[in-house]
Design a protein around this motif. Sequence first.
Motif, mmCIF file in Angstrom:
data_model
loop_
_atom_site.group_PDB
_atom_site.id
_atom_site.type_symbol
_atom_site.label_atom_id
_atom_site.label_comp_id
_atom_site.label_asym_id
_atom_site.label_seq_id
_atom_site.Cartn_x
_atom_site.Cartn_y
_atom_site.Cartn_z
ATOM 1 N N PHE A 16 35.561 -53.194 -14.406
ATOM 2 C CA PHE A 16 36.586 -54.103 -13.907
ATOM 3 C C PHE A 16 37.780 -53.280 -13.429
ATOM 4 N N PHE A 17 38.317 -53.654 -12.270
ATOM 5 C CA PHE A 17 39.414 -52.897 -11.685
ATOM 6 C C PHE A 17 40.532 -53.820 -11.218
ATOM 7 N N ASP A 18 41.750 -53.449 -11.559
ATOM 8 C CA ASP A 18 42.927 -54.002 -10.905
ATOM 9 C C ASP A 18 42.969 -53.422 -9.488
ATOM 10 N N LEU A 19 43.843 -53.956 -8.650
ATOM 11 C CA LEU A 19 43.888 -53.508 -7.256
ATOM 12 C C LEU A 19 45.104 -52.605 -7.001
ATOM 13 N N ASP A 20 46.291 -53.196 -6.920
ATOM 14 C CA ASP A 20 47.497 -52.428 -6.593
ATOM 15 C C ASP A 20 47.872 -51.492 -7.737
ATOM 16 N N GLY A 21 48.082 -50.230 -7.401
ATOM 17 C CA GLY A 21 48.441 -49.240 -8.402
ATOM 18 C C GLY A 21 47.249 -48.674 -9.143
ATOM 19 N N THR A 22 46.066 -49.223 -8.874
ATOM 20 C CA THR A 22 44.842 -48.772 -9.539
ATOM 21 C C THR A 22 43.835 -48.276 -8.507
ATOM 22 N N GLN A 47 28.609 -50.193 -7.640
ATOM 23 C CA GLN A 47 27.918 -51.475 -7.691
ATOM 24 C C GLN A 47 26.408 -51.282 -7.556
ATOM 25 N N GLN A 48 26.002 -50.389 -6.690
ATOM 26 C CA GLN A 48 24.574 -50.118 -6.515
ATOM 27 C C GLN A 48 23.980 -49.456 -7.756
ATOM 28 N N ALA A 49 24.784 -48.636 -8.439
ATOM 29 C CA ALA A 49 24.286 -47.892 -9.589
ATOM 30 C C ALA A 49 24.177 -48.738 -10.846
ATOM 31 N N CYS A 50 25.168 -49.631 -11.070
ATOM 32 C CA CYS A 50 25.173 -50.370 -12.338
ATOM 33 C C CYS A 50 25.046 -51.873 -12.164
ATOM 34 N N GLY A 51 25.384 -52.409 -10.981
ATOM 35 C CA GLY A 51 25.181 -53.824 -10.708
ATOM 36 C C GLY A 51 26.175 -54.765 -11.341
ATOM 37 N N ALA A 52 27.220 -54.240 -11.980
ATOM 38 C CA ALA A 52 28.195 -55.105 -12.654
ATOM 39 C C ALA A 52 29.599 -54.554 -12.425
ATOM 40 N N VAL A 53 30.186 -54.888 -11.273
ATOM 41 C CA VAL A 53 31.525 -54.435 -10.898
ATOM 42 C C VAL A 53 32.311 -55.646 -10.417
ATOM 43 N N ALA A 54 33.543 -55.800 -10.896
ATOM 44 C CA ALA A 54 34.381 -56.924 -10.486
ATOM 45 C C ALA A 54 35.827 -56.475 -10.350
ATOM 46 N N ILE A 55 36.578 -57.221 -9.554
ATOM 47 C CA ILE A 55 38.009 -56.992 -9.376
ATOM 48 C C ILE A 55 38.764 -58.065 -10.151
ATOM 49 N N VAL A 56 39.754 -57.639 -10.937
ATOM 50 C CA VAL A 56 40.593 -58.557 -11.709
ATOM 51 C C VAL A 56 42.035 -58.250 -11.316
ATOM 52 N N SER A 57 42.626 -59.097 -10.476
ATOM 53 C CA SER A 57 43.880 -58.751 -9.807
ATOM 54 C C SER A 57 44.842 -59.926 -9.764
ATOM 55 N N GLY A 58 46.103 -59.603 -9.532
ATOM 56 C CA GLY A 58 47.089 -60.633 -9.267
ATOM 57 C C GLY A 58 47.103 -61.075 -7.817
ATOM 58 N N ARG A 59 46.396 -60.361 -6.962
ATOM 59 C CA ARG A 59 46.271 -60.753 -5.562
ATOM 60 C C ARG A 59 45.369 -61.983 -5.446
#
Length: 255
Positions: A16-22, A47-59
């Motif tokens: 899981f990744f934040d967007l701005d500043g990350t 995403q291709q390697a593990c299949g479970a990636v998401a963005i968690v952001s205030g945007r």
Amino acid sequence: MPGARLLPDLARCAFFFDLDGTLAPLAPTPDAARVPAGTIALLQRLQQACGAVAIVSGRSQAVIDQMLAPLRLPVSGLHGAQWRGPDGRIWELSVNEDAAGRLLASLSAIADRYPGIRLEDKGLSYALHYRQAPEREAEIRLEACAAAEAVRDDYVVQYGKMVVEVKPRGVDKGQALERFMETEPFAARLPVMAGDDLTDEPAFAVVARLGGLAIKIGEGPSCARANLADPAALARWLEILLPPAGHRTGPALGN
């Protein structure tokens, strides 16, 4: 000297990744922020390697998609007020339109009153940016709190880096991350969350409770156990984590 913690096999992780500043370096204004093309490519490989990636952001979800194009990932936008799952289905929090209108008018008046203050209308939440007038921090925070108090049944204040946001009550990034962790393909994996701001702390707390790895980007107090200096350092770490040969245990992080 901090110790080291190794990241388990990618197949066992949910990222899981934040967007701005990350992922994107902080910019003078929200519109100027960009995610480097190389970082987008790394996310696609992850995403291709593990299949479970998401963005968690205030945007907002729309802005997240625009900033990561052509990559399209599961996202939680506006601190959890918007959510798009792995199957593409979209959920959005319903808000009190009357309260939202009154709040927007109050915050617009604040932005008009002070030079250098920018109001960002995200649709369901509103942010007053004072990066161009940092000397106004105390006044902007005080007046934003007063505006939020007038609609306190529906909205709450969220502080960030050179920004004060008024967001719908009852949502945060921790709840958003938990929702992902109850959904395939994220369920039963080890959560790994990278973020840089106060808004990411609820997600870090959930990650810690689930036995995962929280990574603070940049300086400042945090409940995260690991730290990387900036978005460029995060990109370098992902590059090491994703060897062409395939999955393996990742590099060490300070904690």
